[in-house]
Enzyme design. Structure first.
Site, PDB file in Angstrom:
ATOM      1  N   HIS A   1       0.794  -1.229   0.000  1.00  0.00           N
ATOM      2  CA  HIS A   1       0.000   0.000   0.000  1.00  0.00           C
ATOM      3  C   HIS A   1       0.823   1.272   0.000  1.00  0.00           C
ATOM      4  O   HIS A   1       0.279   2.359  -0.105  1.00  0.00           O
ATOM      5  CB  HIS A   1      -0.958   0.021   1.204  1.00  0.00           C
ATOM      6  CG  HIS A   1      -0.260   0.320   2.495  1.00  0.00           C
ATOM      7  ND1 HIS A   1       0.416  -0.636   3.202  1.00  0.00           N
ATOM      8  CD2 HIS A   1      -0.117   1.471   3.183  1.00  0.00           C
ATOM      9  CE1 HIS A   1       0.943  -0.100   4.292  1.00  0.00           C
ATOM     10  NE2 HIS A   1       0.644   1.180   4.303  1.00  0.00           N
TER      11      HIS A   1
HETATM   12  C1  UD1 Z   1      -2.192   5.321   6.001  1.00  0.00           C
HETATM   13  C2  UD1 Z   1      -0.920   5.797   6.724  1.00  0.00           C
HETATM   14  C3  UD1 Z   1       0.160   4.729   6.614  1.00  0.00           C
HETATM   15  C4  UD1 Z   1      -0.348   3.386   7.079  1.00  0.00           C
HETATM   16  C5  UD1 Z   1      -1.607   3.059   6.283  1.00  0.00           C
HETATM   17  C6  UD1 Z   1      -2.219   1.730   6.623  1.00  0.00           C
HETATM   18  C7  UD1 Z   1      -0.408   8.189   6.737  1.00  0.00           C
HETATM   19  C8  UD1 Z   1       0.476   9.211   6.167  1.00  0.00           C
HETATM   20  N1  UD1 Z   1      -0.388   7.007   6.121  1.00  0.00           N
HETATM   21  O1  UD1 Z   1      -1.887   5.181   4.633  1.00  0.00           O
HETATM   22  O2  UD1 Z   1       1.255   5.113   7.438  1.00  0.00           O
HETATM   23  O3  UD1 Z   1       0.649   2.416   6.849  1.00  0.00           O
HETATM   24  O4  UD1 Z   1      -2.570   4.088   6.553  1.00  0.00           O
HETATM   25  O5  UD1 Z   1      -3.323   1.504   5.778  1.00  0.00           O
HETATM   26  O6  UD1 Z   1      -1.092   8.464   7.696  1.00  0.00           O
HETATM   27  N2  UD1 Z   1      -9.297   4.617   1.680  1.00  0.00           N
HETATM   28  C9  UD1 Z   1     -10.496   3.969   1.616  1.00  0.00           C
HETATM   29  N3  UD1 Z   1     -11.087   3.564   2.777  1.00  0.00           N
HETATM   30  C10 UD1 Z   1     -10.524   3.789   3.990  1.00  0.00           C
HETATM   31  C11 UD1 Z   1      -9.300   4.471   4.058  1.00  0.00           C
HETATM   32  C12 UD1 Z   1      -8.695   4.881   2.899  1.00  0.00           C
HETATM   33  O7  UD1 Z   1     -11.032   3.732   0.549  1.00  0.00           O
HETATM   34  O8  UD1 Z   1     -11.112   3.387   5.014  1.00  0.00           O
HETATM   35  C13 UD1 Z   1      -8.637   5.029   0.426  1.00  0.00           C
HETATM   36  C14 UD1 Z   1      -8.926   6.456   0.036  1.00  0.00           C
HETATM   37  O9  UD1 Z   1      -8.990   6.533  -1.342  1.00  0.00           O
HETATM   38  C15 UD1 Z   1      -7.686   7.177   0.520  1.00  0.00           C
HETATM   39  C16 UD1 Z   1      -6.616   6.134   0.313  1.00  0.00           C
HETATM   40  O10 UD1 Z   1      -7.239   4.890   0.585  1.00  0.00           O
HETATM   41  O11 UD1 Z   1      -7.459   8.355  -0.168  1.00  0.00           O
HETATM   42  C17 UD1 Z   1      -5.420   6.280   1.194  1.00  0.00           C
HETATM   43  O12 UD1 Z   1      -5.806   6.382   2.570  1.00  0.00           O
HETATM   44  P1  UD1 Z   1      -4.927   7.248   3.581  1.00  0.00           P
HETATM   45  O13 UD1 Z   1      -5.469   7.156   4.955  1.00  0.00           O
HETATM   46  O14 UD1 Z   1      -4.701   8.614   3.014  1.00  0.00           O
HETATM   47  O15 UD1 Z   1      -3.503   6.557   3.508  1.00  0.00           O
HETATM   48  P2  UD1 Z   1      -3.062   5.032   3.550  1.00  0.00           P
HETATM   49  O16 UD1 Z   1      -2.432   4.707   2.257  1.00  0.00           O
HETATM   50  O17 UD1 Z   1      -4.120   4.114   4.059  1.00  0.00           O
END
Ligand code: UD1
Length: 366
Positions: free
Chosen positions: A208
């Site tokens: 991820h």
């Molecule tokens: C975040 C953390 C990372 C951790 C990871 C675990 C930061 C900078 N990053 O990254 O350290 O390893 O979580 O997963 O805080 N999305 C969904 N549903 C959700 C959550 C996210 O669809 O419940 C999608 C959205 O499109 C979102 C993308 O995933 O924009 C990324 O989510 P985000 O929380 O920004 O970062 P992660 O890549 O999950």
């Protein structure tokens, strides 16, 4: 004497297994009252609620509902929302965990109101400042009053940054507490059995990190490597929403999922995922926590990154850093190598939560 209000901040998937053992341990203490604050950085059932259920966490007392966004949007939204919570509830202490954007945001909001903050999993450094998590770790540790570390390298990193010993306390790795609390359910879940894969004869993949999944070239190379691996053994790949989105956008999803031997599925809950990992022949990941869990379980782990903030998993555990180029050769080495050393680092023993509670109680003076 009135109990001290302690806020536990949870935000994203890797936070829940750090918060849960501490929540359970604090619930048993009379000197404090625990408030579970969920910032809402992760909000899908598979990324959030499933973990609360598995880990026996209650419905959060406070839901900030910040959702997704750019780094600035997400950090700012958590700061604004949590500042309001702090003004209303005036917690005595705030406990943040890990290194996600909400960890940094809640630390900043609390400290600017003069509320003391403790950081659980402090001191980890990849020394790669292009990683958003590294910036979150550095700033959180610079501001927090009490730094609970998992390993000696973390203590050394903090000292190098000029943090006095009085703020540092080594407590071990709290994720092992979650594993031990749920060991019975994890073993009973038998996810390999329900997927029809044979213990010790399948691989698990999770990806991820933006550096691996946000650009087409690295992601395509990883998909090719997974497809090649599936020729040698079944590959179970629970797909993070960010990764799923990118695989589809780059036209890689259909080819991957049509490959015999590849089981791409929704993200799993904690119990299911640990049940899968504990019987795997090997794990390929870019996660932080999985590097530690595989070391604890003695499962070979190939981490697709240039650096790790968890070097102890390479030095003492089962982890190796790999590139997309070296991945196939490293897989062969694992398949051909007999059993690995299964010792786990000092204080990764399932008893970190009581050490954290004792430390907090001492600083609170109760
Ligand atoms: C975040 C953390 C990372 C951790 C990871 C675990 C930061 C900078 N990053 O990254 O350290 O390893 O979580 O997963 O805080 N999305 C969904 N549903 C959700 C959550 C996210 O669809 O419940 C999608 C959205 O499109 C979102 C993308 O995933 O924009 C990324 O989510 P985000 O929380 O920004 O970062 P992660 O890549 O999950």
């Amino acid at each position: 004497m009135k109990p001290v209000e302690v806020h536990l901040i949870a935000a994203a998937r890797p936070n829940f297994m750090k918060v849960a053992p501490l929540h359970h341990a604090l619930q048993r203490e009379g000197w404090c009252r625990t408030t579970l604050v969920h910032t809402g950085q992760h909000y899908d059932d598979t990324m959030s609620e499933a973990f609360l259920r598995d880990l026996g966490l209650p419905h959060p007392d406070v839901q900030l509902g910040i959702g997704s966004g750019t780094h600035a949007e997400q950090t700012a939204a958590a700061m604004v929302a949590y500042e309001r919570t702090c003004r209303e509830r005036r917690p005595g202490w705030v406990v943040v965990v890990g290194d996600v954007n909400s960890t940094l945001a809640c630390t900043l909001a609390a400290k600017k109101l003069g509320i003391p903050v403790a950081h659980l999993e402090a001191g980890l450094r990849s020394n790669d400042r292009t990683m958003p998590e590294e910036l979150n770790r550095i700033v959180t540790d610079a501001l927090a009053d009490l730094l609970w570390t998992p390993s000696p390298d973390a203590d050394a990193n903090l000292r190098r940054e000029g943090i006095p010993d009085t703020r540092i306390e080594r407590v071990g790795n709290i994720m092992m507490d979650s594993y031990e609390l749920l060991r019975g359910a994890i073993v009973a879940a038998d996810v390999p059995g329900s997927l029809g894969v044979t213990p010790d004869e399948y691989a698990v993949v999770t990806l991820h990190r933006p550096v691996n999944v946000d650009q087409v070239d690295p992601l395509r190379e990883l998909v090719v490597a997974i497809i090649e691996l599936a020729d040698r053994m079944p590959v179970v790949f629970p797909v993070h929403p960010r990764t799923r989105d990118r695989l589809e956008a780059f036209g890689l999803w259909d080819g991957l999922t049509a490959t015999r031997g590849v089981r791409a599925c929704e993200p799993m809950g904690y119990i299911e995922f640990m049940s899968l990992v504990r019987e795997a022949r090997l794990v390929i990941t870019d996660s932080g926590g999985i590097q530690e869990e595989t070391t604890y379980l003695g499962i070979p782990c190939l981490t697709v990154r240039d650096t790790t903030e968890r070097p102890i998993t390479v030095l003492e555990g089962t982890n190796r850093l790999v590139s997309t180029d070296s991945l196939a050769a490293e897989v062969t080495t694992i398949i051909e190598r007999p059993g690995l050393n299964r010792s786990s680092p000092d204080l990764w023993d399932g008893a970190t939560a009581p050490r954290v509670v004792a430390s907090l109680r001492r600083v609170v003076g109760r």
